[in-house]
Design an enzyme around this catalytic site. Structure first.
Site, PDB file in Angstrom:
ATOM      1  N   CYS A   7       0.867  -1.178   0.000  1.00 20.44           N
ATOM      2  CA  CYS A   7       0.000   0.000   0.000  1.00 20.44           C
ATOM      3  C   CYS A   7       0.901   1.224   0.000  1.00 20.44           C
ATOM      4  CB  CYS A   7      -0.985  -0.013   1.176  1.00 20.44           C
ATOM      5  SG  CYS A   7      -0.246   0.275   2.797  1.00 20.44           S
ATOM      6  N   ASN A  10       2.480   1.522   4.295  1.00 18.54           N
ATOM      7  CA  ASN A  10       2.756   0.274   5.007  1.00 18.54           C
ATOM      8  C   ASN A  10       2.434   0.389   6.497  1.00 18.54           C
ATOM      9  OD1 ASN A  10       5.573  -1.961   5.580  1.00 18.54           O
ATOM     10  ND2 ASN A  10       3.472  -2.484   5.132  1.00 18.54           N
ATOM     11  N   CYS A  12      -1.330   0.738   7.279  1.00 19.57           N
ATOM     12  CA  CYS A  12      -2.762   0.426   7.394  1.00 19.57           C
ATOM     13  C   CYS A  12      -3.117  -0.814   6.577  1.00 19.57           C
ATOM     14  CB  CYS A  12      -3.629   1.606   6.937  1.00 19.57           C
ATOM     15  SG  CYS A  12      -3.484   3.088   7.938  1.00 19.57           S
ATOM     16  N   ARG A  13      -3.336  -0.623   5.288  1.00 24.31           N
ATOM     17  CA  ARG A  13      -3.852  -1.699   4.446  1.00 24.31           C
ATOM     18  C   ARG A  13      -2.894  -2.873   4.303  1.00 24.31           C
ATOM     19  NH1 ARG A  13      -5.100   1.841  -0.674  1.00 24.31           N
ATOM     20  NH2 ARG A  13      -3.214   2.847   0.138  1.00 24.31           N
ATOM     21  N   SER A  14      -1.629  -2.598   3.999  1.00 21.82           N
ATOM     22  CA  SER A  14      -0.725  -3.729   3.755  1.00 21.82           C
ATOM     23  C   SER A  14      -0.404  -4.522   5.026  1.00 21.82           C
ATOM     24  CB  SER A  14       0.524  -3.306   2.993  1.00 21.82           C
ATOM     25  OG  SER A  14       1.221  -2.275   3.625  1.00 21.82           O
ATOM     26  N   ASP A 123      -8.014   3.449   1.163  1.00 18.03           N
ATOM     27  CA  ASP A 123      -7.107   3.818   2.244  1.00 18.03           C
ATOM     28  C   ASP A 123      -7.923   4.366   3.411  1.00 18.03           C
ATOM     29  OD1 ASP A 123      -5.076   4.700   3.884  1.00 18.03           O
ATOM     30  OD2 ASP A 123      -3.988   5.747   2.294  1.00 18.03           O
TER      31      ASP A 123
END
Length: 161
Positions: A7, A10, A12-14, A123
């Site tokens: 993401c 690095n 939140c999402r990933s 995001d």
């Protein structure tokens, strides 16, 4: 098989995606699959995931608190089989960094996994708990679908029963 979830920062999402994938891989006892995560930016290198991402993953039984942010590197295209990108911008950044022969390793994670009706993981950074929950739902669905996709591959190393 080595998978890298990517993401922007690095945090939140990933890391949520890495945690969801690790949980699904462990559940299926697929020790031949390894997972890491990275960000296209280096803003949060060395930092833990966002506290809201940690709390969200924890609510779903996954601990991502020990993960640390890092930036996507050109070498990752030699080390990982797939670079699973959260959105179109991450995909473009990853492919721009990739050696020419390895650009196809970077994919949009949701379509690659076979998630119908969604192409990107939004995001949640500037949102609230509900945004983190929405992102978790997508990365967890993608993690489940990814495991199923890899189990179906002819060259996956799994012998059909």
């Amino acid at each position: 098989m080595k998978l890298l979830v990517v993401c922007l920062g690095n945090i939140c999402r990933s890391p949520m995606g890495e945690g969801a994938l690790r949980a699904r891989i462990a559940q299926e006892r697929l020790d031949w699959i390894s997972v890491d995560s990275a960000g296209t930016s280096g803003w949060h290198a060395g930092e833990p995931p966002d506290r809201r991402a940690v709390a969200c993953a924890r609510r779903h039984g996954v601990d991502i608190s020990s993960l640390r942010g890092r930036q996507l590197r050109r070498e990752d295209f030699f080390d990982f089989d797939y670079i699973l990108c959260a959105d179109h911008d991450n995909l473009a950044e990853a492919r721009a960094l990739a050696p020419e022969h390895a650009r196809e390793r970077a994919v949009l994670w949701l379509p690659w996994a076979g998630i119908a009706g969604a192409t990107v993981v939004p995001d949640p950074y500037y949102g609230g708990q509900e945004d983190f929950e929405q992102s978790w739902a997508l990365v967890d669905a993608a993690a489940r679908a990814t495991v199923q996709r890899l189990l179906r591959r002819d060259d996956s190393g799994i012998i059909p029963t």
